[in-house]
Write an enzyme that holds these catalytic residues in place. Structure first.
Site, mmCIF file in Angstrom:
data_model
loop_
_atom_site.group_PDB
_atom_site.id
_atom_site.type_symbol
_atom_site.label_atom_id
_atom_site.label_comp_id
_atom_site.label_asym_id
_atom_site.label_seq_id
_atom_site.Cartn_x
_atom_site.Cartn_y
_atom_site.Cartn_z
ATOM 1 N N SER A 152 34.511 44.452 44.229
ATOM 2 C CA SER A 152 34.097 43.058 44.104
ATOM 3 C C SER A 152 32.586 43.022 43.956
ATOM 4 O O SER A 152 31.896 43.979 44.320
ATOM 5 C CB SER A 152 34.511 42.287 45.366
ATOM 6 O OG SER A 152 33.870 41.026 45.426
ATOM 7 N N TYR A 165 35.673 40.888 54.044
ATOM 8 C CA TYR A 165 36.058 41.206 52.657
ATOM 9 C C TYR A 165 34.982 42.067 52.008
ATOM 10 O O TYR A 165 35.273 43.102 51.402
ATOM 11 C CB TYR A 165 36.289 39.915 51.865
ATOM 12 C CG TYR A 165 36.803 40.162 50.469
ATOM 13 C CD1 TYR A 165 38.132 40.509 50.253
ATOM 14 C CD2 TYR A 165 35.963 40.051 49.359
ATOM 15 C CE1 TYR A 165 38.616 40.751 48.972
ATOM 16 C CE2 TYR A 165 36.431 40.281 48.078
ATOM 17 C CZ TYR A 165 37.758 40.631 47.892
ATOM 18 O OH TYR A 165 38.230 40.867 46.618
#
Length: 246
Positions: A152, A165
């Site tokens: 990400s 995350y």
């Protein structure tokens, strides 16, 4: 960069896709099958996996397989058993797309719950570690193995409130780099993809007010997913590539 592969680039290949019931995982499974692969669909929701299966069948692509598994609750033995099943059915594995991830909650660092942290690290890091460990012997039986992780933008550069995350994606990139280095003298290539802002349910959860029509669809970013599984990428190893470079 243009990521071009031949229409039968994945012919005869056996590729496992996690999170294959929806979003990017579903599209990757369809795209891999379209290019000739027999896809093993892994996910926790059987009816979603069956929908992906049916779409692949209806299109006349190679018949896929389904492995229902909840990565949050799976143990090391579950992955060992899964590897045994794949070996008995297919004899080897040519690729893994680690796509399944949990987002968790966007919140300040000091408000991250321990349970939330554990769940995200379990699915995004530990499950992928255990699964890859169990499947490596099968990948070594491939003449051209591929492991593709999913990172990400917040796995390159930490961002406020993205908490666990982001931490999990830094760990993912680290795991990818370690494996790539270890396997650099083998026929297995290990890389990661940062899909960027893509029209998925996870993105909608993170950015509920966003105009989804402005986002790329999973299909738009598939050229990179195909390239990193295909023979064309045999010289690429240890890279995290942005599917939507700025």
């Amino acid at each position: 960069m243009e990521y071009a592969v031949s229409s039968d680039a994945l012919k005869g290949k056996i590729i496992l896709v996690t999170g294959a019931g929806a979003g990017i995982g579903k599209q990757a499974a369809l795209s891999y099958a379209q290019h000739g692969a027999t896809v093993i669909l892994l996910g926790r929701t059987v009816n979603k996996l069956e929908q992906t299966y049916d779409e692949i069948e209806a299109a006349g692509y190679p018949t896929p397989a389904i492995i229902p598994l909840d990565m949050k609750g799976a143990t090391k033995q579950n992955y060992v058993d899964m590897a045994d099943t794949i070996e008995s059915q297919f004899g080897r594995l040519d690729g893994i797309l680690h796509n399944a991830s949990l987002l968790g909650v966007i919140s300040p660092f000091d408000q991250i719950g321990e349970d939330t942290y554990d769940d995200i690290m379990q699915v995004n890091v530990k499950a992928q570690f255990l699964m890859t460990q169990a499947l490596l012997p099968l990948l070594h039986k491939s003449q051209d193995g591929r492991i593709v992780f999913t990172s990400s933008t917040v796995g390159h550069s930490g961002r406020a409130f993205w908490g666990t995350y982001a931490i999990s994606k830094f760990a993912t990139e680290g795991m990818m780099q370690v494996l790539a280095d270890e396997l650099s003298d083998s026929t297995i290539r290990v890389n990661a993809i940062n899909p960027g802002a893509t029209r998925t349910a996870m993105r909608a959860k993170a950015y509920p007010a966003e105009d989804t029509d402005l986002l790329k669809t999973p299909q738009d970013i598939m050229p990179l997913y195909l390239y990193l599984m295909a023979p064309e990428s045999k010289c690429v190893n240890g890279q995290c590539i942005d599917a939507q470079p700025k």
